[in-house]
Design a protein around this motif. Structure first.
Motif, mmCIF file in Angstrom:
data_model
loop_
_atom_site.group_PDB
_atom_site.id
_atom_site.type_symbol
_atom_site.label_atom_id
_atom_site.label_comp_id
_atom_site.label_asym_id
_atom_site.label_seq_id
_atom_site.Cartn_x
_atom_site.Cartn_y
_atom_site.Cartn_z
ATOM 1 N N HIS A 55 0.821 -1.206 0.000
ATOM 2 C CA HIS A 55 0.000 0.000 0.000
ATOM 3 C C HIS A 55 0.861 1.265 0.000
ATOM 4 N N VAL A 56 0.603 2.163 -0.952
ATOM 5 C CA VAL A 56 1.317 3.435 -1.122
ATOM 6 C C VAL A 56 2.832 3.217 -0.995
ATOM 7 N N PHE A 57 3.342 2.308 -1.800
ATOM 8 C CA PHE A 57 4.775 2.019 -1.786
ATOM 9 C C PHE A 57 5.605 3.224 -2.222
ATOM 10 N N GLN A 58 4.964 4.215 -2.837
ATOM 11 C CA GLN A 58 5.677 5.405 -3.311
ATOM 12 C C GLN A 58 6.319 6.196 -2.170
ATOM 13 N N PHE A 59 5.843 6.007 -0.947
ATOM 14 C CA PHE A 59 6.469 6.652 0.199
ATOM 15 C C PHE A 59 7.947 6.283 0.346
ATOM 16 N N ASP A 60 8.311 5.087 -0.088
ATOM 17 C CA ASP A 60 9.569 4.477 0.327
ATOM 18 C C ASP A 60 10.721 4.812 -0.604
ATOM 19 N N VAL A 61 10.849 6.113 -0.937
ATOM 20 C CA VAL A 61 11.881 6.524 -1.885
ATOM 21 C C VAL A 61 13.289 6.275 -1.351
ATOM 22 N N ALA A 62 13.443 6.200 -0.040
ATOM 23 C CA ALA A 62 14.764 5.961 0.542
ATOM 24 C C ALA A 62 15.178 4.499 0.448
ATOM 25 N N HIS A 63 14.225 3.607 0.130
ATOM 26 C CA HIS A 63 14.514 2.179 0.166
ATOM 27 C C HIS A 63 14.315 1.462 -1.163
ATOM 28 N N LEU A 64 13.364 1.913 -1.975
ATOM 29 C CA LEU A 64 12.981 1.160 -3.160
ATOM 30 C C LEU A 64 13.174 1.966 -4.435
ATOM 31 N N ASP A 65 13.839 1.358 -5.400
ATOM 32 C CA ASP A 65 13.926 1.967 -6.717
ATOM 33 C C ASP A 65 12.537 2.076 -7.350
ATOM 34 N N SER A 66 11.664 1.114 -7.062
ATOM 35 C CA SER A 66 10.299 1.155 -7.598
ATOM 36 C C SER A 66 9.549 2.401 -7.141
ATOM 37 N N SER A 67 9.770 2.821 -5.904
ATOM 38 C CA SER A 67 9.119 4.026 -5.405
ATOM 39 C C SER A 67 9.583 5.236 -6.196
ATOM 40 N N ARG A 68 10.873 5.331 -6.412
ATOM 41 C CA ARG A 68 11.404 6.460 -7.171
ATOM 42 C C ARG A 68 10.920 6.428 -8.616
ATOM 43 N N ARG A 69 10.903 5.251 -9.226
ATOM 44 C CA ARG A 69 10.424 5.129 -10.598
ATOM 45 C C ARG A 69 8.950 5.510 -10.704
ATOM 46 N N ALA A 70 8.143 5.051 -9.749
ATOM 47 C CA ALA A 70 6.712 5.355 -9.784
ATOM 48 C C ALA A 70 6.477 6.858 -9.681
ATOM 49 N N LEU A 71 7.218 7.535 -8.807
ATOM 50 C CA LEU A 71 7.057 8.977 -8.681
ATOM 51 C C LEU A 71 7.570 9.710 -9.915
ATOM 52 N N ASP A 72 8.628 9.204 -10.522
ATOM 53 C CA ASP A 72 9.098 9.786 -11.785
ATOM 54 C C ASP A 72 8.009 9.700 -12.847
ATOM 55 N N ARG A 73 7.345 8.554 -12.905
ATOM 56 C CA ARG A 73 6.288 8.368 -13.900
ATOM 57 C C ARG A 73 5.089 9.264 -13.588
ATOM 58 N N ALA A 74 4.760 9.404 -12.311
ATOM 59 C CA ALA A 74 3.668 10.300 -11.937
ATOM 60 C C ALA A 74 3.996 11.741 -12.310
ATOM 61 N N ALA A 75 5.241 12.149 -12.080
ATOM 62 C CA ALA A 75 5.652 13.508 -12.420
ATOM 63 C C ALA A 75 5.601 13.736 -13.928
ATOM 64 N N ALA A 76 6.041 12.745 -14.706
ATOM 65 C CA ALA A 76 5.982 12.865 -16.163
ATOM 66 C C ALA A 76 4.541 12.995 -16.635
ATOM 67 N N PHE A 77 3.647 12.229 -16.026
ATOM 68 C CA PHE A 77 2.225 12.313 -16.356
ATOM 69 C C PHE A 77 1.693 13.711 -16.068
ATOM 70 N N LEU A 78 2.038 14.244 -14.901
ATOM 71 C CA LEU A 78 1.560 15.579 -14.536
ATOM 72 C C LEU A 78 2.100 16.641 -15.485
ATOM 73 N N ARG A 79 3.373 16.574 -15.782
ATOM 74 C CA ARG A 79 3.950 17.583 -16.663
ATOM 75 C C ARG A 79 3.283 17.546 -18.040
ATOM 76 N N ARG A 80 3.024 16.342 -18.531
ATOM 77 C CA ARG A 80 2.375 16.227 -19.825
ATOM 78 C C ARG A 80 0.964 16.796 -19.776
ATOM 79 N N ALA A 81 0.225 16.522 -18.678
ATOM 80 C CA ALA A 81 -1.133 17.044 -18.551
ATOM 81 C C ALA A 81 -1.138 18.563 -18.456
ATOM 82 N N PHE A 82 -0.194 19.143 -17.729
ATOM 83 C CA PHE A 82 -0.138 20.589 -17.612
ATOM 84 C C PHE A 82 0.248 21.243 -18.927
ATOM 85 N N ALA A 83 1.026 20.524 -19.740
ATOM 86 C CA ALA A 83 1.483 21.085 -21.006
ATOM 87 C C ALA A 83 0.438 20.996 -22.105
ATOM 88 N N SER A 84 -0.578 20.147 -21.918
ATOM 89 C CA SER A 84 -1.548 19.928 -22.999
ATOM 90 C C SER A 84 -2.575 21.055 -23.080
#
Length: 314
Positions: A285-314
């Protein structure tokens, strides 16, 4: 942000994202950390929860300013690169009974810093002191406050119960006839069904290390108050989903709210909403919190940020 992430994160579709063997071992070790923390935790439950969620580290290059207005209380989380007129409204999790904007500053900074968009994390009324519709009303008041401050490009982001509240807020905004429309919604492990009818809610194969059915059942009852737990203000899964902005939904396979996410994504898609659903194999649950421990958390947040930037740019 690498170009491959920007190209990969599109506005529609479903991704099943596997774990490498090394990442799976790290995820198992993290569960052991969770067990030690909760096994040793003492004190007032809300304070313990805040201690847990505040473990998400503060991102570099982000400043924090308190907000204490008549209708809005919380924190501004501002990356140095944030542009004018754009904002994230962040709604925190905690089962509608706990959680504070202050404790969530680290996690919000990880989202805002990656997206390069200022975020307003609010404190909304918690149960049992306040019940529905207090929290949705507070979210709409924060939205209106942002608009009054000159923000006309706004996304709504939240985790767990805050993810559910984000979806309720987006549905409420979709019914409005005037004012700016949300550019996007991003939700991490959203709680969309307070009736707890999803198969994963009772599936013995799901070993969620952070939330259980009994906890959710108790939270559901006290948050809904006089309303039925299936009312769309409580359970956005059962609401009118037409007119929502593009959505990104991230969820792990090893959590009670898995089917809350997948069923909501299916219903939103049927309603014509552009939905991106990411199902992360073996994660909690909400594994994105665990940026200090998991590469998956960092990757998921990177993908969320890319999604947001694309939405704001459209």
């Amino acid at each position: 942000m690498s170009q491959d992430i920007d190209d990969e994160v599109v506005l529609r579709g479903t991704s099943s994202i596997p774990l490498s063997p090394d990442e799976r071992r790290r995820a198992v070790a993290l569960r052991e950390l969770f067990a030690r923390f909760w096994g040793a935790a003492t004190g007032e439950p809300r304070a313990v929860y805040d201690t847990f969620v505040s473990g998400s580290p503060l991102a570099d290059g982000v400043t924090f300013d308190p907000v204490d207005e008549a209708d809005v209380h919380g924190w501004w989380v501002r990356p140095k690169e944030a542009g004018a007129g754009r904002a994230i409204l962040f709604l925190h999790g905690g089962g509608y009974v706990q959680g504070t904007a202050a404790a969530y500053r680290g996690f919000v900074s990880q989202v805002a810093g990656r997206a390069r968009i200022a975020a307003l994390a609010i404190d909304y009324p918690l149960a049992p002191e306040m019940t529905l519709p207090a929290a949705p009303n507070a979210a709409l008041a924060a939205w209106d406050w942002l608009v009054g401050q000159g923000y006309d490009r706004i996304a709504v982001v939240g985790d767990s119960a805050g993810g559910g509240l984000s979806l309720v807020t987006l549905a409420n905004l979709a019914r409005r006839a005037d004012g700016p429309a949300p550019v996007a919604g991003v939700v991490f492990s959203p709680w969309t069904d307070l009736t707890l009818s999803g198969p994963s809610m009772s599936d013995p194969a799901v070993q969620d290390p952070l939330i259980g059915r009994e906890y959710l059942q108790d939270c559901s009852r006290i948050y809904a108050g006089a309303l039925d737990v299936g009312d769309p203000l409580a359970s956005p899964l059962f609401g009118d989903l037409r007119g929502l902005p593009p959505l990104l939904i991230q969820v792990g396979t090893d959590e009670r709210l898995l089917d809350d996410a997948t069923r909501y994504a299916a219903r939103a898609t049927e309603a014509g909403v552009p939905v991106r659903l990411e199902v992360w194999d073996g994660l909690h649950h909400v594994f994105q919190f665990d940026v200090a421990h998991l590469d998956s958390s960092r990757r998921a947040l990177d993908r969320a940020a890319a999604f947001l930037r694309r939405a704001f740019a459209s």
